[in-house]
Scaffold this active site. Structure first.
Site, PDB file in Angstrom:
ATOM      1  N   ARG A   1      41.819  47.738  58.630  1.00  0.00           N
ATOM      2  CA  ARG A   1      40.608  47.066  58.140  1.00  0.00           C
ATOM      3  C   ARG A   1      39.882  46.344  59.280  1.00  0.00           C
ATOM      4  NH1 ARG A   1      37.932  46.144  53.285  1.00  0.00           N
ATOM      5  NH2 ARG A   1      39.482  47.137  51.961  1.00  0.00           N
TER       6      ARG A   1
ATOM      7  N   GLU B   1      36.981  38.658  48.445  1.00  0.00           N
ATOM      8  CA  GLU B   1      37.163  38.429  49.874  1.00  0.00           C
ATOM      9  C   GLU B   1      35.888  38.267  50.700  1.00  0.00           C
ATOM     10  OE1 GLU B   1      39.754  41.979  49.866  1.00  0.00           O
ATOM     11  OE2 GLU B   1      40.940  40.839  51.290  1.00  0.00           O
TER      12      GLU B   1
HETATM   13  N1  MTE Z   1      40.886  33.312  44.067  1.00  0.00           N
HETATM   14  C1  MTE Z   1      41.835  32.449  43.654  1.00  0.00           C
HETATM   15  N2  MTE Z   1      41.470  31.409  42.893  1.00  0.00           N
HETATM   16  N3  MTE Z   1      43.137  32.610  43.988  1.00  0.00           N
HETATM   17  C2  MTE Z   1      43.548  33.652  44.787  1.00  0.00           C
HETATM   18  O1  MTE Z   1      44.731  33.783  45.082  1.00  0.00           O
HETATM   19  N4  MTE Z   1      42.865  35.655  46.074  1.00  0.00           N
HETATM   20  C3  MTE Z   1      41.777  36.301  46.790  1.00  0.00           C
HETATM   21  C4  MTE Z   1      40.569  36.473  45.867  1.00  0.00           C
HETATM   22  N5  MTE Z   1      40.264  35.237  45.210  1.00  0.00           N
HETATM   23  C5  MTE Z   1      42.558  34.581  45.257  1.00  0.00           C
HETATM   24  C6  MTE Z   1      41.220  34.371  44.836  1.00  0.00           C
HETATM   25  C7  MTE Z   1      42.123  37.607  47.329  1.00  0.00           C
HETATM   26  S1  MTE Z   1      42.904  37.677  48.808  1.00  0.00           S
HETATM   27  C8  MTE Z   1      41.791  38.762  46.677  1.00  0.00           C
HETATM   28  S2  MTE Z   1      42.137  40.271  47.363  1.00  0.00           S
HETATM   29  C9  MTE Z   1      41.118  38.756  45.378  1.00  0.00           C
HETATM   30  O2  MTE Z   1      40.902  37.444  44.890  1.00  0.00           O
HETATM   31  C10 MTE Z   1      41.989  39.536  44.383  1.00  0.00           C
HETATM   32  O3  MTE Z   1      41.473  39.556  43.115  1.00  0.00           O
HETATM   33  P1  MTE Z   1      40.335  40.590  42.628  1.00  0.00           P
HETATM   34  O4  MTE Z   1      40.680  41.899  43.256  1.00  0.00           O
HETATM   35  O5  MTE Z   1      40.475  40.583  41.179  1.00  0.00           O
HETATM   36  O6  MTE Z   1      39.054  40.044  43.137  1.00  0.00           O
HETATM   37  N1  LUZ Z   2      45.546  45.571  50.888  1.00  0.00           N
HETATM   38  C1  LUZ Z   2      45.766  46.856  51.152  1.00  0.00           C
HETATM   39  C2  LUZ Z   2      44.354  45.015  51.096  1.00  0.00           C
HETATM   40  O1  LUZ Z   2      46.886  47.319  50.977  1.00  0.00           O
HETATM   41  N2  LUZ Z   2      44.756  47.619  51.596  1.00  0.00           N
HETATM   42  C3  LUZ Z   2      43.521  47.145  51.824  1.00  0.00           C
HETATM   43  O2  LUZ Z   2      42.632  47.878  52.233  1.00  0.00           O
HETATM   44  C4  LUZ Z   2      43.300  45.774  51.577  1.00  0.00           C
HETATM   45  N3  LUZ Z   2      42.113  45.227  51.816  1.00  0.00           N
HETATM   46  C5  LUZ Z   2      41.941  43.935  51.593  1.00  0.00           C
HETATM   47  C6  LUZ Z   2      42.985  43.183  51.122  1.00  0.00           C
HETATM   48  N4  LUZ Z   2      44.186  43.718  50.870  1.00  0.00           N
HETATM   49 MO1  MOS Z   3      43.736  39.991  49.103  1.00  0.00          MO
HETATM   50  S1  MOS Z   3      44.170  39.701  51.101  1.00  0.00           S
HETATM   51  O1  MOS Z   3      43.502  41.666  49.245  1.00  0.00           O
HETATM   52  O2  MOS Z   3      45.271  39.874  48.456  1.00  0.00           O
END
Ligand code: MTE
Ligand code: LUZ
Ligand code: MOS
Length: 750
Positions: free
Chosen positions: A304, A706
């Site tokens: 990434r 993210e």
């Molecule tokens: N928001 C909260 N409140 N707590 C979390 O742990 N994780 C983040 C984001 N927002 C997180 C968060 C991360 S790293 C990701 S990848 C996404 O939420 C995952 O959830 P989604 O794929 O449903 O957006």
């Molecule tokens: N996890 C993963 C990730 O396994 N592949 C991805 O591309 C990715 N991208 C963002 C966060 N977690």
């Molecule tokens: Mo988020 S770093 O893809 O859990």
């Protein structure tokens, strides 16, 4: 719709792993981690610990009935160290006792005799000595070598970015017990239920069907529980399987901070070349990713970084290389942004360096090089609906950025001990797991006889609001009250082979699977109502829990319809399967179409710096964000705010520090500082870009978890501007986090 969890969270009713009522006879585990960063285990003294009253058993690798291997992508990580240790805190043994306190006491009585080996904590040093976790990778577009001679300006530099502790409020933990037929049920605070199931099966030497993993919710994950919930779940499962009693393993906060991996620090050399009118013609980087002692998710994170190395810009000639370096630190892991923030910090640094040397505004170079419709990314995909310029010019206009610039200048000319700085941070982030096969999900929907609905998917709720979004999907497709819908726990026996909830795509993948399942059920219900009304299904619709014929009420409501369907022996259960269409990637060529779509946005960050003390306050962050058609503005704005503050923390105050011998120095909340309510920007404005979202986003509402993290990067450049306003001798450098101490040194640099 409000987040359905808010009320239970603030009233303490939400159940986390440690809140699950325990069964009689439950035992408690505590982990003995390596006291040394690298060495050979000569002996392990456990006798004293075993004799402690209440200690039941101490497990090491020797007790593992299956394989002592928890590596996900690469099999290079033991659950328990065997003959060697590779980082401080690496699990060597698990003490199981009648209480948590006894287990922890016993851990202190264990002593490991370790013959110390050379410790490497620095990524560049690791590379020099040939310690790589995986082969290095390079993404290329055009031809940089031929482009350099065509550049009017060429600049080179070095960029450092630091680690970051996830600091989820709920620490890593698991509760495991035996169920019928010598099977095991594991409650785990994990983003990836299937990964826990798969690795626990491997460790125990059991088929996956004997292991059930259940996740109610997480008190935060942020990527830290994508891979690293697994070892603690395996430990609880192992102990419970072998002792035949329920076992709970919950990490103490200090152990969690010590033992678990963090965001990868990166060290990078860059070279950037521009034409006389500030077009970036060539860009080259060599990046050293500090992977820690095992691969964990480093290969995917490296990938990434490569994908996002040019940020929100089009650069016709690029060559970016990442080395994933093996060091004697805990294996670093997923963290919001997943390598993209590290890549984007470097391109922004390169642009800042060029602007500084040329004595022009950074904004001018940014503006000149934004990605345009149809431009090619270095991985082959063409930019479609490239909204970065739209976001940027909308921000310039809406927030009157020219005025902000003038105000900053005016402030700086009037004040000597306080200086302001402003920076613009553009973001372009690809949505989809970069590994194409992971982009799939399933949803299981039951409509019960009374018209209520139960939904299971692979999505894990961790505070991001995915459960609320799932309810919205079902409520919208069925046109029923959200109160009729319940989201069940994430459970591997109901929804199997799940991808972790990560890559911001939890809602997209699981929501689309749910939409498919609900749509199929709706079709069946319509066919039932067409029989009830003796008319064609095409004349019917369901709106507000009522069956309408050509838009007119028929007297048939949702309850009646469901009941009739049931009596007519219609199947009221459906499993939906979704796999993101279109996407593909060819790793041998490093080209393809890996992302369903991209998320864009721009943040304008303003800071006021106290030039006597080196401390600072962020005045404003003004954002134009491309949500597509946001399906839930309250949740989505919350995600932008949270990610932004987490991003600011990463580049300003969160400093993960290790000693030369691999000891974590920032090992508690008194030595590791995260943003609190006093350090968040005084004013955060978020305005959505007015556009239609892409078809591949759930209900055209773009993934949001993210991308906004990277707005925080703007904080770094706002600060360097303020420092330079005070001290023109300050030689612009790129070494995040820019803590108050570092700011102070730069304010008085000669
Ligand atoms: N928001 C909260 N409140 N707590 C979390 O742990 N994780 C983040 C984001 N927002 C997180 C968060 C991360 S790293 C990701 S990848 C996404 O939420 C995952 O959830 P989604 O794929 O449903 O957006
Ligand atoms: N996890 C993963 C990730 O396994 N592949 C991805 O591309 C990715 N991208 C963002 C966060 N977690
Ligand atoms: Mo988020 S770093 O893809 O859990």
């Amino acid at each position: 719709m409000k987040n359905i969890d808010s009320k239970n969270h603030v009233t303490g009713k939400s159940v986390y792993v440690d809140d699950i009522p325990i069964q009689a006879g439950t035992l408690f585990g505590a982990v003995f981690g390596s006291p040394k960063a690298h060495g050979r285990i000569l002996s392990l003294g456990t006798t004293e610990a075993e004799l402690l009253e209440g200690v039941v058993k101490i497990f090491t690798y020797k007790d593992i009935p299956g394989r002592n291997q928890i590596g996900g992508i690469i099999e290079d990580e033991p659950l328990f160290a065997e003959n060697e240790v590779h980082f401080i805190g690496q699990p060597i043994a698990l003490v199981v006792a009648k209480s948590e306190i006894i287990a922890r006491k016993a851990v202190k009585l264990i002593n490991a005799e370790i013959e110390e080996l050379e410790v490497i904590t620095d990524a560049r040093e690791a590379k020099e000595k040939g310690n790589l976790l995986i082969p290095s990778r390079t993404f290329k577009l055009g031809d940089v070598e031929n482009a350099w001679p065509k550049c009017d300006y060429i600049f080179e530099g070095k960029v450092e970015s630091g680690g970051q502790e996830h600091l989820y409020i709920e620490t890593q933990g698991s509760y495991a017990y035996l169920t019928d037929n010598n099977s095991i049920k594991i409650h785990s605070s994990t983003q990836g239920a299937t990964l826990v199931q798969k690795i626990a099966a491997r460790v125990l030497g059991l088929p996956m069907h004997r292991i059930e993993v259940d996740v109610a919710r997480l008190g935060g994950g942020f990527g830290g529980k994508e891979d690293q919930a697994t070892p603690y779940a395996c430990m609880a499962a192992l102990a419970s399987f072998l002792i035949q009693k329920p076992v709970k393993v919950i990490l103490h906060r200090l152990d969690d901070i010590l033992m678990t991996g963090k965001r990868h620090p990166y060290s990078t050399d860059f070279k950037i070349g521009l034409s006389e009118n500030y077009r970036i013609l060539a860009y080259q980087t060599t990046m050293f990713q500090n992977g820690g002692a095992a691969s964990d998710l480093s290969p995917a994170i490296m990938e990434r970084t490569l994908f996002h190395s040019t940020g929100a810009y089009f650069i016709p000639n690029t060559e970016v290389t990442v080395h994933s370096c093996k060091t004697n630190l805990p294996p670093n892991t997923a963290f919001r942004g997943f390598g993209a923030p590290q890549g984007m910090f470097v391109i922004e640094s390169a642009i800042a360096k060029a602007a500084c040397e040329l004595n022009i505004s950074k904004r001018l170079i940014q503006e000149t090089n934004f990605l345009k419709e149809g431009n090619q990314f270095q991985y082959g995909q063409l930019a479609e609906n490239a909204n970065i310029e739209k976001c940027y010019y909308s921000a310039i206009k809406t927030y009157q950025v020219n005025e902000i610039e003038k105000e900053v200048e005016g402030f700086n000319s009037k004040n000597t001990n306080y200086k302001k700085g402003m920076a613009i941070m553009p973001v372009c982030f690809g949505i989809s797991f970069t590994k194409t096969p992971m982009n799939q999900a399933r949803a299981l929907v039951h409509i019960y006889q009374d018209g209520s609905v139960g939904i299971s998917t692979g999505a894990v709720e961790m505070g991001q609001g995915v459960n609320t979004k799932l309810i919205q999907v079902a409520s919208q497709v069925f046109s029923i009250n959200p109160g009729r819908i319940k989201i069940e726990t994430t459970n591997t026996t109901r929804v199997a082979n799940t991808s972790p909830t990560a890559a911001s795509s939890g809602a997209d993948l699981n929501g689309n699977a749910l939409k498919i399942a609900c749509t199929t059920l709706l079709k069946r219900l319509k066919s039932t109502s067409s029989k009830m009304l003796s008319c064609d299904a095409s004349e019917l619709s369901i709106e507000g829990e009522k069956v309408l014929k050509n838009g007119k009420e028929t007297g048939i409501g949702w309850n009646k319809l469901v009941e009739t369907a049931f009596l007519g022996r219609v199947c009221l259960t459906e499993n939906g399967h979704y796999a993101t269409p279109v996407i593909h990637f060819d790793k041998t060529k490093e080209k393809g179409y890996p992302f369903a779509y991209h998320v864009y946005g721009v943040a304008i960050v303003t800071v006021t710096l106290d030039c006597i003390r080196g401390i600072y306050e962020f005045d404003d962050v003004k954002i134009i964000h491309d949500f597509g058609n946001s399906m839930n503005t309250a949740i989505d704005n919350g995600q932008v705010e949270g990610a932004l503050v987490q991003g600011i923390g990463w580049v300003t105050m969160e400093e993960v520090a290790f000693s030369k011998d691999g000891k974590l120095l920032s090992n508690s909340l008194s030595t590791y500082k995260v943003p609190d309510i006093y350090s968040v920007p005084k004013n955060i404005e978020i305005i959505p870009l007015i556009v239609d979202g892409p078809e591949l986003a759930l209900l055209r509402s773009k993934a949001v978890g993210e991308p906004p993290f990277m707005y925080g990067i703007g904080a770094y450049f706002a600060l360097t501007k303020a420092i330079r306003a005070f001290n023109p001798n300050y030689k612009l450098d790129f070494d995040a986090p820019l803590t108050p101490e570092k700011v102070l040194l730069r304010l008085y640099q000669k």
